[in-house]
Write a protein that holds these residues in place. Structure first.
Motif, short mmCIF file in Angstrom:
data_model
loop_
_atom_site.label_atom_id
_atom_site.label_comp_id
_atom_site.label_asym_id
_atom_site.label_seq_id
_atom_site.Cartn_x
_atom_site.Cartn_y
_atom_site.Cartn_z
N GLU A 11 0.81 -1.21 0.00
CA GLU A 11 0.00 0.00 0.00
C GLU A 11 0.85 1.27 0.00
O GLU A 11 0.32 2.36 0.18
N PRO A 13 2.47 3.94 -2.02
CA PRO A 13 2.37 4.36 -3.42
C PRO A 13 3.69 4.76 -4.06
O PRO A 13 3.88 4.58 -5.26
N HIS A 14 4.63 5.26 -3.25
CA HIS A 14 5.90 5.72 -3.83
C HIS A 14 6.70 4.58 -4.46
O HIS A 14 7.49 4.81 -5.38
N ASP A 17 5.45 4.37 -7.95
CA ASP A 17 5.96 5.50 -8.73
C ASP A 17 7.41 5.26 -9.14
O ASP A 17 7.79 5.51 -10.30
N ALA A 42 -0.12 3.75 -8.20
CA ALA A 42 0.31 4.81 -7.28
C ALA A 42 -0.76 5.88 -7.15
O ALA A 42 -1.07 6.33 -6.03
N ILE A 43 -1.35 6.27 -8.27
CA ILE A 43 -2.39 7.31 -8.26
C ILE A 43 -3.65 6.80 -7.56
O ILE A 43 -4.31 7.55 -6.82
N GLN A 44 -3.96 5.54 -7.74
CA GLN A 44 -5.11 4.94 -7.06
C GLN A 44 -4.93 5.02 -5.54
O GLN A 44 -5.88 5.31 -4.80
N LEU A 45 -3.71 4.78 -5.08
CA LEU A 45 -3.42 4.80 -3.64
C LEU A 45 -3.32 6.22 -3.09
O LEU A 45 -3.63 6.45 -1.92
N ASP A 46 -2.89 7.17 -3.94
CA ASP A 46 -2.72 8.56 -3.48
C ASP A 46 -3.13 9.49 -4.62
O ASP A 46 -2.28 10.06 -5.32
N ASP A 48 -4.20 12.46 -4.81
CA ASP A 48 -3.90 13.89 -4.71
C ASP A 48 -2.43 14.20 -4.88
O ASP A 48 -2.02 15.36 -4.75
N ASN A 49 -1.63 13.18 -5.16
CA ASN A 49 -0.18 13.39 -5.27
C ASN A 49 0.16 13.98 -6.64
O ASN A 49 0.00 13.32 -7.68
N LYS A 79 -3.74 21.01 -9.12
CA LYS A 79 -3.52 20.67 -7.72
C LYS A 79 -2.93 21.88 -7.00
O LYS A 79 -2.55 22.86 -7.62
#
Length: 219
Positions: A11, A13-14, A17, A42-46, A48-49, A79
């Motif tokens: 889990e 996300p980095h 990436d 990665a985007i699914q997990l975070d 707003d990154n 963002k």
């Protein structure tokens, strides 16, 4: 190592990436597919990154899919503005440039220059846009600004080209003479610049010197 990290913490996300950027560097269709799969995770997990969106845009850009990259860069720009703002507007400018939208490319490169007016990468981007759109006086002004910040090959190449486009062959010759004096070794644009220099010499009636420049370009 990254695969092991993902197994330990699926889990985080980095990790995805990092894998996406690793696969992107391989520059082939299969690797791009793997890169996209990882960055989507990665985007699914975070979601707003901002950095993950930039990675996704870079994957599209590496595949010469500039319109898709542009859409993602603009999404990232929406963002919260961060220290990456200038890099983002520069990337948007480059994407517009690549699809031939030069007016929009100039608008965005000027946004970057508003924040960092002495950034040579941004100034070079503006100079390219001005050159390709025939804004020769503005092109000369920009490359002269670049030279006032750093007296180097890029500025002198631009200055030689700008004076050539303006029909000021004497000053173009001076710029190219300085360029070749500064660059003792051949470089990536050597042949191209020697050919432009030969064109200037011909305009000045210096045919013998022009032929010598052409010969040096082909060596």
């Amino acid at each position: 190592l990254i695969q092991k990290s993902i197994q330990l913490d699926p889990e985080l996300p980095h990790n995805y990436d990092f894998r996406a950027r690793y696969f992107t560097s391989h520059n082939n269709k299969k690797a791009f597919a793997a890169a996209m799969q990882n960055i989507e995770k990665a985007i699914q997990l975070d979601p707003d990154n901002q950095g993950f969106l930039i990675t996704k845009a870079q994957i599209f850009r590496k595949q010469i899919r500039h319109l898709e990259a542009l859409a993602i860069y603009k999404q990232a720009l929406e963002k919260e503005q961060s220290e990456q703002y200038n890099d983002l507007v520069y990337s948007i400018s480059r994407s517009y440039y690549c699809v031939g939208e030069f007016e929009l490319a100039e608008i965005y490169i000027r946004k970057a220059l508003e924040m960092e007016p002495d950034d040579l990468q941004f100034l070079q981007g503006l100079a390219h846009i001005q050159m390709i759109t025939g804004k020769n006086e503005a092109f000369l002004k920009t490359v002269n600004n670049m030279l006032s910040i750093k007296h180097d090959n890029l500025g002198l190449m631009g200055q030689g080209k700008a004076y050539l486009l303006l029909g000021d062959y004497a000053n173009s010759e001076k710029a190219y003479v300085q360029l070749f004096a500064l660059s003792k070794e051949k470089y990536i644009f050597y042949e191209q610049e020697k050919s432009a220099y030969a064109q200037v010499l011909r305009k000045l009636g210096k045919e013998t010197e022009a032929m010598k420049a052409i010969s040096e370009a082909k060596e």
